[in-house]
Design an enzyme around this catalytic site. Structure first.
Site, PDB file in Angstrom:
ATOM      1  N   TRP A 100       0.833  -1.207   0.000  1.00  0.00           N
ATOM      2  CA  TRP A 100       0.000   0.000   0.000  1.00  0.00           C
ATOM      3  C   TRP A 100       0.860   1.246   0.000  1.00  0.00           C
ATOM      4  O   TRP A 100       0.553   2.228  -0.683  1.00  0.00           O
ATOM      5  CB  TRP A 100      -0.976  -0.017   1.173  1.00  0.00           C
ATOM      6  CG  TRP A 100      -1.920  -1.177   1.081  1.00  0.00           C
ATOM      7  CD1 TRP A 100      -2.004  -2.238   1.941  1.00  0.00           C
ATOM      8  CD2 TRP A 100      -2.889  -1.435   0.041  1.00  0.00           C
ATOM      9  NE1 TRP A 100      -2.962  -3.121   1.508  1.00  0.00           N
ATOM     10  CE2 TRP A 100      -3.522  -2.659   0.354  1.00  0.00           C
ATOM     11  CE3 TRP A 100      -3.276  -0.752  -1.109  1.00  0.00           C
ATOM     12  CZ2 TRP A 100      -4.522  -3.209  -0.452  1.00  0.00           C
ATOM     13  CZ3 TRP A 100      -4.269  -1.297  -1.908  1.00  0.00           C
ATOM     14  CH2 TRP A 100      -4.878  -2.503  -1.572  1.00  0.00           C
ATOM     15  N   ASP A 167      -1.738   6.634   6.419  1.00  0.00           N
ATOM     16  CA  ASP A 167      -2.767   5.686   5.978  1.00  0.00           C
ATOM     17  C   ASP A 167      -2.996   4.738   7.161  1.00  0.00           C
ATOM     18  O   ASP A 167      -2.126   3.955   7.510  1.00  0.00           O
ATOM     19  CB  ASP A 167      -2.240   4.934   4.745  1.00  0.00           C
ATOM     20  CG  ASP A 167      -3.194   3.827   4.264  1.00  0.00           C
ATOM     21  OD1 ASP A 167      -4.211   3.568   4.940  1.00  0.00           O
ATOM     22  OD2 ASP A 167      -2.906   3.239   3.203  1.00  0.00           O
ATOM     23  N   LYS A 191     -11.831  -2.367   6.880  1.00  0.00           N
ATOM     24  CA  LYS A 191     -11.008  -3.244   7.695  1.00  0.00           C
ATOM     25  C   LYS A 191     -11.552  -3.294   9.129  1.00  0.00           C
ATOM     26  O   LYS A 191     -11.975  -4.323   9.597  1.00  0.00           O
ATOM     27  CB  LYS A 191      -9.548  -2.779   7.715  1.00  0.00           C
ATOM     28  CG  LYS A 191      -8.628  -3.066   6.521  1.00  0.00           C
ATOM     29  CD  LYS A 191      -9.192  -3.152   5.183  1.00  0.00           C
ATOM     30  CE  LYS A 191      -8.275  -3.543   4.070  1.00  0.00           C
ATOM     31  NZ  LYS A 191      -7.596  -2.478   3.371  1.00  0.00           N
TER      32      LYS A 191
END
Ligand code: PLP
Length: 357
Positions: A100, A167, A191
């Site tokens: 990511w 993030d 998530k």
């Protein structure tokens, strides 16, 4: 309902009560004779939902004054370009800790000079780089606090001489965060917070309006702040489930309680693999994630991987296959996962091991 142990990495397990209350709201929202799916986002009913969701979000993370909370579309991946659109003037710094982070870096490179301050790519992202210096000649420093795929985590709020952007897709609400140390925090909800479709953004308002470029309206945080996340139609249903998750979290005692529970769950599983003859963790001990727990078979037992996968499936485990770029196993132990599920996985590992080692 069939009993399974849901270790999915995302979308992932949610509090049962949040799902049940969402189901009720889908059939009839608070007795108004309409589904939440059927009402205007500009209705007073939806306004009350988003207002409460934002208020609880701020309250439960102790977000100080001067910050705005937004619920947007586009996923965390949209933030990979929205962040540079709003903050990148000449140069930005990034910490490369996984897939990511790499995707965020790729987008930023389209805006100018990107300084990759440190990387753990040399060991397939199995640790968090240390001992680096954050440069002072950059517009911001970007980190990924939890590396969902590799299972490493930065579980503290670092000091940064430049605006810090994080993030936090896969570890938001798993610990108290000192939001004042960040200029912006973002993540996909799917998530630890809600279903797919909503992205949260926490942004410090005095950070905005400093770049010289023209920003497309939809990608400009100021647009969404001015319109209270309703410049366009927001993801109404996911926002409702986020609200229900936050109500659940508050009722249980908040992020401190989540952290204690998450620590216990992770400890149980990490201890099991550390005491195993056939399983072994993949991440440096001091950098292990409390959210995504990655492990493999020791090399001499590597051929048993598929057999264990089948064995665990037969015992009700779901979603423990490691990401395709890592292999092995990954158990995601988000807030909503009960410790009984972790115990079931540990029992399953021990039982399997008994027949093999
Ligand atoms: C899942 C994930 C993303 C991508 O989120 P999308 O909502 O699918 O764009 C980004 N960063 C991290 C850390 C993630 O876990």
């Amino acid at each position: 309902m069939k009993k399974v142990h849901n270790f999915n990495a995302g979308p992932s397990i949610l509090p049962r009560i949040a799902i049940e209350n969402t189901a009720k709201a889908v059939l009839d929202l608070n007795g108004i004779g309409m589904s939440i799916l059927e009402i205007s986002h500009r209705s007073k009913e939806f306004q009350a939902i988003i207002d409460e969701a934002i208020a609880l979000f701020k309250e439960q993370l102790s977000i100080p004054a001067g910050y705005q909370v937004l619920f947007l579309g586009g996923g965390a991946s949209m933030q990979f370009c929205m962040v540079p659109f709003n903050f990148f003037e000449k140069k930005a710094a990034y910490l490369e800790t996984g897939v990511w982070a790499k995707k965020a870096i790729k987008e930023a490179k389209g805006f100018g000079d990107v300084n990759i301050v440190a990387s753990s790519a040399d060991k397939n992202f199995t640790y968090i780089p240390k001992g680096y210096t954050i440069p002072t000649d950059v517009d911001y420093f970007h980190i990924t606090t939890n590396n969902t795929i590799y299972g490493s985590e930065i579980r503290y709020d670092m000091d940064s001489p430049v605006p810090l952007i994080a993030d936090m897709s896969s570890d938001i609400f798993s610990r108290p965060v000192d939001v004042s140390k960040y200029a912006l925090i973002y993540g996909g909800a799917q998530k630890n917070l809600g279903p797919a479709g909503a992205t949260f953004v926490i942004v410090r308002e005095d950070m905005l309006g400093k770049v010289t470029r023209k920003i497309p309206s939809m990608l400009d945080y100021r647009t969404h702040i001015a319109e209270g996340s309703m410049y366009n139609t927001p993801p109404c249903l996911p926002i409702y489930t986020i609200l229900e998750t936050l109500r659940w979290l508050k009722a249980l005692g908040g992020v401190k309680v989540m952290e204690e529970m998450d620590k216990k769950k992770a400890q149980l599983l990490y201890d099991a693999m550390d005491n195993s003859n056939i399983f072994v963790g993949t991440v440096a001990k001091e950098d292990r994630s409390l959210m995504n727990i990655c492990f493999v078979m020791k090399p001499e037992y590597a051929q048993l991987e598929e057999e264990f996968m089948n064995f665990s499936k037969a015992n009700g485990m779901v979603g423990i296959k490691g990401h395709r770029s890592v292999g092995g196993f990954r158990a995601s132990t988000y807030n909503a996962l009960p410790i009984e599920s972790v115990q079931a996985l540990v029992d399953c590992m021990k039982e399997f091991e008994k027949t093999k080692a």
